[in-house]
Design an enzyme around this catalytic site. Structure first.
Site, PDB file in Angstrom:
ATOM      1  CG  ASN A 179      -4.094   7.882   3.539  1.00 56.13           C
ATOM      2  OD1 ASN A 179      -3.002   7.467   3.147  1.00 56.13           O
ATOM      3  ND2 ASN A 179      -5.224   7.533   2.934  1.00 56.13           N
ATOM      4  CB  THR A 191      -1.976  10.639   1.062  1.00 56.61           C
ATOM      5  OG1 THR A 191      -3.299  10.237   1.455  1.00 56.61           O
ATOM      6  CG2 THR A 191      -1.352   9.554   0.206  1.00 56.61           C
ATOM      7  CE1 TYR A 192       0.222  17.129   4.569  1.00 62.42           C
ATOM      8  CE2 TYR A 192       0.948  16.386   2.408  1.00 62.42           C
ATOM      9  CZ  TYR A 192       1.212  17.000   3.620  1.00 62.42           C
ATOM     10  OH  TYR A 192       2.472  17.457   3.886  1.00 62.42           O
ATOM     11  CE1 TYR A 250     -14.295   3.742  -2.655  1.00 59.35           C
ATOM     12  CE2 TYR A 250     -12.322   5.097  -2.823  1.00 59.35           C
ATOM     13  CZ  TYR A 250     -12.949   3.920  -2.448  1.00 59.35           C
ATOM     14  OH  TYR A 250     -12.212   2.917  -1.860  1.00 59.35           O
ATOM     15  NE  ARG A 272      -3.506   2.516   2.444  1.00 60.74           N
ATOM     16  CZ  ARG A 272      -4.092   3.106   3.487  1.00 60.74           C
ATOM     17  NH1 ARG A 272      -3.895   2.631   4.709  1.00 60.74           N
ATOM     18  NH2 ARG A 272      -4.846   4.172   3.322  1.00 60.74           N
ATOM     19  CG  HIS A 273      -0.883   4.920  -1.077  1.00 62.37           C
ATOM     20  ND1 HIS A 273      -1.103   5.765  -0.019  1.00 62.37           N
ATOM     21  CD2 HIS A 273      -2.099   4.500  -1.489  1.00 62.37           C
ATOM     22  CE1 HIS A 273      -2.401   5.867   0.204  1.00 62.37           C
ATOM     23  NE2 HIS A 273      -3.036   5.103  -0.672  1.00 62.37           N
ATOM     24  CD  GLU A 326      -8.233   3.587  -2.864  1.00 63.88           C
ATOM     25  OE1 GLU A 326      -8.352   3.073  -1.756  1.00 63.88           O
ATOM     26  OE2 GLU A 326      -7.741   4.722  -3.037  1.00 63.88           O
TER      27      GLU A 326
END
Length: 219
Positions: free
Chosen positions: A17, A14-15, A88, A10-11, A85
């Site tokens: 996240n 991030t912001y 959404y 998984r990366h 991913e």
């Protein structure tokens, strides 16, 4: 019979996240912590020999892959949109917890975890897709059709016995583990930069996918 091992990462953090927002096909860069996580994972994997490396084409995955590749002094991963991913739709950039609580409530559940336990990971994605007023969010079927093409691409390019590095996303890893090794899904969201190992086996195409372990986080 051909067999390849995929180290699925998984990366880094991030912001979005940090903020608790859906990212999907949207993007924010790695935080300083995320960069440290990616560096740590690269060091953790430095004893492995990777014949090939692949990545989602979203910035956070590319950045993570580049950081990890530096630990091996090899080329940056090959990028492809097939490995992205889930999309959404209009929920991109929205608060994850609040959105899932609303969708879960429509199906007599309390939250995402309850929704998954009552139905499934794929069904939860379908509920989100159906709730998107723009009709753009991916269904689980649309996701698997796309992502399986990405796995087949990797399988065809790798020789038997090869180890492959793949940089991807939490919802991708969750969907894979839920489908192929549900008893391992003790934590719904894998840690940033954690490693999940897969083994793909088949003749010309993939016939079996095995999850060897899930969510091995870097200290």
């Amino acid at each position: 019979m051909k067999s390849i091992a995929i180290y699925l990462v998984r990366h880094g953090e991030t912001y979005f996240n940090v903020f608790g927002y859906f990212q999907g096909w949207s993007d924010t860069p790695l935080t300083s912590k995320g960069i440290q996580q990616a560096t740590g994972t690269g060091q953790q994997l430095s004893g492995q020999t990777f014949a090939l490396a692949f990545s989602s084409d979203v910035g956070r995955a590319i950045q993570t892959g580049q950081i990890i590749a530096q630990q091996f002094q090899q080329k940056a991963p090959v990028i492809t949109p097939l490995l992205r991913e889930h999309f959404y739709g209009s929920f991109e950039g929205q608060e994850i917890t609040r959105t899932w609580q609303k969708i879960a409530g429509q199906h007599r559940c309390q939250n995402y975890s309850d929704l998954v336990q009552t139905y499934s990971v794929d069904k939860a994605q379908d509920f989100l897709s159906q709730a998107d007023p723009t009709n753009l969010a991916e269904s689980s079927q649309q996701f698997w059709l796309r992502f399986n093409q990405g796995l087949e691409l990797i399988f065809k390019q790798a020789v038997s016995g090869a180890q492959v590095l793949l940089i991807s996303h939490s919802s991708v890893i969750r969907a894979l583990v839920a489908k192929y090794a549900p008893t391992l899904l003790t934590q719904l969201t894998p840690a940033n930069a954690a490693v999940t190992k897969l083994v793909l086996t088949g003749e010309v195409e993939i016939q079996m996918l095995q999850v060897c372990y899930y969510n091995r986080a870097v200290d």
